[in-house]
Design a protein around this motif. Structure first.
Motif, mmCIF file in Angstrom:
data_model
loop_
_atom_site.group_PDB
_atom_site.id
_atom_site.type_symbol
_atom_site.label_atom_id
_atom_site.label_comp_id
_atom_site.label_asym_id
_atom_site.label_seq_id
_atom_site.Cartn_x
_atom_site.Cartn_y
_atom_site.Cartn_z
ATOM 1 N N VAL A 4 13.637 -14.219 18.812
ATOM 2 C CA VAL A 4 14.103 -13.022 19.503
ATOM 3 C C VAL A 4 15.200 -13.430 20.476
ATOM 4 O O VAL A 4 15.020 -14.335 21.277
ATOM 5 N N SER A 5 16.314 -12.741 20.386
ATOM 6 C CA SER A 5 17.421 -13.028 21.292
ATOM 7 C C SER A 5 17.272 -12.211 22.573
ATOM 8 O O SER A 5 16.526 -11.226 22.617
ATOM 9 N N LEU A 6 17.978 -12.616 23.599
ATOM 10 C CA LEU A 6 17.987 -11.861 24.840
ATOM 11 C C LEU A 6 18.492 -10.441 24.578
ATOM 12 O O LEU A 6 17.970 -9.478 25.133
ATOM 13 N N HIS A 7 19.472 -10.313 23.699
ATOM 14 C CA HIS A 7 20.008 -8.997 23.345
ATOM 15 C C HIS A 7 18.897 -8.108 22.788
ATOM 16 O O HIS A 7 18.785 -6.937 23.160
ATOM 17 N N SER A 8 18.062 -8.663 21.918
ATOM 18 C CA SER A 8 16.946 -7.890 21.358
ATOM 19 C C SER A 8 15.979 -7.459 22.435
ATOM 20 O O SER A 8 15.497 -6.329 22.431
ATOM 21 N N TRP A 9 15.664 -8.371 23.342
ATOM 22 C CA TRP A 9 14.734 -8.028 24.423
ATOM 23 C C TRP A 9 15.277 -6.882 25.256
ATOM 24 O O TRP A 9 14.557 -5.971 25.634
ATOM 25 N N LEU A 10 16.557 -6.937 25.550
ATOM 26 C CA LEU A 10 17.145 -5.923 26.423
ATOM 27 C C LEU A 10 17.338 -4.589 25.727
ATOM 28 O O LEU A 10 17.221 -3.536 26.350
ATOM 29 N N ASN A 11 17.624 -4.612 24.437
ATOM 30 C CA ASN A 11 17.913 -3.370 23.728
ATOM 31 C C ASN A 11 16.731 -2.851 22.907
ATOM 32 O O ASN A 11 16.298 -1.724 23.102
ATOM 33 N N ASP A 12 16.230 -3.658 22.007
ATOM 34 C CA ASP A 12 15.207 -3.198 21.074
ATOM 35 C C ASP A 12 13.813 -3.143 21.686
ATOM 36 O O ASP A 12 12.991 -2.331 21.288
ATOM 37 N N ALA A 14 12.986 -2.735 24.961
ATOM 38 C CA ALA A 14 13.010 -2.241 26.338
ATOM 39 C C ALA A 14 11.815 -1.348 26.658
ATOM 40 O O ALA A 14 11.422 -1.223 27.808
ATOM 41 N N GLU A 15 11.242 -0.736 25.670
ATOM 42 C CA GLU A 15 10.109 0.156 25.885
ATOM 43 C C GLU A 15 8.812 -0.658 25.945
ATOM 44 O O GLU A 15 8.606 -1.546 25.125
ATOM 45 N N PRO A 16 7.933 -0.352 26.882
ATOM 46 C CA PRO A 16 6.668 -1.090 26.997
ATOM 47 C C PRO A 16 5.857 -1.120 25.702
ATOM 48 O O PRO A 16 5.270 -2.144 25.363
ATOM 49 N N ARG A 17 5.835 -0.019 24.965
ATOM 50 C CA ARG A 17 5.078 -0.007 23.703
ATOM 51 C C ARG A 17 5.680 -0.967 22.680
ATOM 52 O O ARG A 17 4.961 -1.601 21.915
ATOM 53 N N ALA A 18 7.003 -1.050 22.654
ATOM 54 C CA ALA A 18 7.663 -1.966 21.725
ATOM 55 C C ALA A 18 7.362 -3.413 22.106
ATOM 56 O O ALA A 18 7.114 -4.258 21.239
ATOM 57 N N ILE A 19 7.367 -3.701 23.385
ATOM 58 C CA ILE A 19 7.036 -5.047 23.855
ATOM 59 C C ILE A 19 5.588 -5.376 23.502
ATOM 60 O O ILE A 19 5.297 -6.460 22.990
ATOM 61 N N ALA A 20 4.682 -4.441 23.748
ATOM 62 C CA ALA A 20 3.271 -4.663 23.437
ATOM 63 C C ALA A 20 3.084 -4.911 21.948
ATOM 64 O O ALA A 20 2.355 -5.827 21.551
ATOM 65 N N GLN A 21 3.736 -4.132 21.112
ATOM 66 C CA GLN A 21 3.610 -4.304 19.663
ATOM 67 C C GLN A 21 4.155 -5.660 19.243
ATOM 68 O O GLN A 21 3.554 -6.364 18.431
ATOM 69 N N PHE A 22 5.295 -6.039 19.789
ATOM 70 C CA PHE A 22 5.888 -7.341 19.476
ATOM 71 C C PHE A 22 4.940 -8.466 19.875
ATOM 72 O O PHE A 22 4.679 -9.388 19.093
ATOM 73 N N LEU A 23 4.430 -8.412 21.098
ATOM 74 C CA LEU A 23 3.521 -9.454 21.571
ATOM 75 C C LEU A 23 2.251 -9.494 20.730
ATOM 76 O O LEU A 23 1.742 -10.579 20.406
ATOM 77 N N HIS A 24 1.745 -8.341 20.373
ATOM 78 C CA HIS A 24 0.527 -8.263 19.559
ATOM 79 C C HIS A 24 0.730 -8.920 18.198
ATOM 80 O O HIS A 24 -0.189 -9.535 17.655
ATOM 81 N N GLU A 25 1.918 -8.811 17.655
ATOM 82 C CA GLU A 25 2.215 -9.414 16.358
ATOM 83 C C GLU A 25 2.572 -10.888 16.467
ATOM 84 O O GLU A 25 2.145 -11.702 15.646
ATOM 85 N N GLU A 26 3.360 -11.239 17.462
ATOM 86 C CA GLU A 26 3.922 -12.586 17.539
ATOM 87 C C GLU A 26 3.048 -13.609 18.272
ATOM 88 O O GLU A 26 3.026 -14.771 17.882
ATOM 89 N N MET A 27 2.356 -13.194 19.310
ATOM 90 C CA MET A 27 1.570 -14.174 20.068
ATOM 91 C C MET A 27 0.483 -14.842 19.228
ATOM 92 O O MET A 27 0.332 -16.065 19.294
ATOM 93 N N PRO A 28 -0.270 -14.109 18.405
ATOM 94 C CA PRO A 28 -1.271 -14.798 17.585
ATOM 95 C C PRO A 28 -0.651 -15.834 16.638
ATOM 96 O O PRO A 28 -1.238 -16.890 16.408
ATOM 97 N N ILE A 29 0.521 -15.549 16.129
ATOM 98 C CA ILE A 29 1.202 -16.506 15.249
ATOM 99 C C ILE A 29 1.498 -17.784 16.017
ATOM 100 O O ILE A 29 1.241 -18.891 15.541
ATOM 101 N N ASP A 68 -6.092 -3.568 21.150
ATOM 102 C CA ASP A 68 -5.178 -2.563 20.589
ATOM 103 C C ASP A 68 -3.964 -2.449 21.512
ATOM 104 O O ASP A 68 -4.113 -2.081 22.683
ATOM 105 N N PRO A 69 -2.763 -2.748 21.019
ATOM 106 C CA PRO A 69 -1.581 -2.686 21.887
ATOM 107 C C PRO A 69 -1.266 -1.277 22.370
ATOM 108 O O PRO A 69 -0.520 -1.104 23.327
ATOM 109 N N ARG A 70 -1.852 -0.261 21.747
ATOM 110 C CA ARG A 70 -1.624 1.116 22.190
ATOM 111 C C ARG A 70 -2.465 1.474 23.414
ATOM 112 O O ARG A 70 -2.174 2.437 24.103
ATOM 113 N N ASP A 71 -3.508 0.695 23.662
ATOM 114 C CA ASP A 71 -4.345 0.894 24.853
ATOM 115 C C ASP A 71 -3.753 0.032 25.966
ATOM 116 O O ASP A 71 -4.083 -1.143 26.117
#
Length: 91
Positions: A4-12, A14-29, A68-71
């Protein structure tokens, strides 16, 4: 893991739900990779620090897979628990 680039973090993400979903998918990996690296060491089970690192990463993997990243409240608590448990990993 997906880089993930800094550009992605800042643009794609930026929403807390998007960050939560990303972390939920990537951190276990990432935790699974670290667990695998430890387990590939021939005598890791005889080294206290590696046993502890293995335990911490395994718990983090489980926390992220079960929450659940939605909670928002539970997800935030799980991430905080992981951060707290890993705060002394590198000294």
């Amino acid at each position: 893991p997906n880089p993930v680039s800094l550009h992605s973090w800042l643009n794609d993400l930026a929403e807390p739900r998007a960050i939560a979903q990303f972390l939920h998918e990537e951190m276990p990996i990432r935790f699974a990779e670290r667990i695998r690296w430890i387990e590939q060491l021939p005598t890791w089970e005889e080294i206290e620090e590696l046993q502890e690192a293995h335990l911490v990463h395994t718990a983090a993997f489980m926390y992220m897979r079960q929450v659940d990243p939605r909670d928002t409240a539970k997800f935030r608590a799980a991430v905080q628990r992981i951060l707290d448990r890993q705060s002394n990993m590198v000294e």
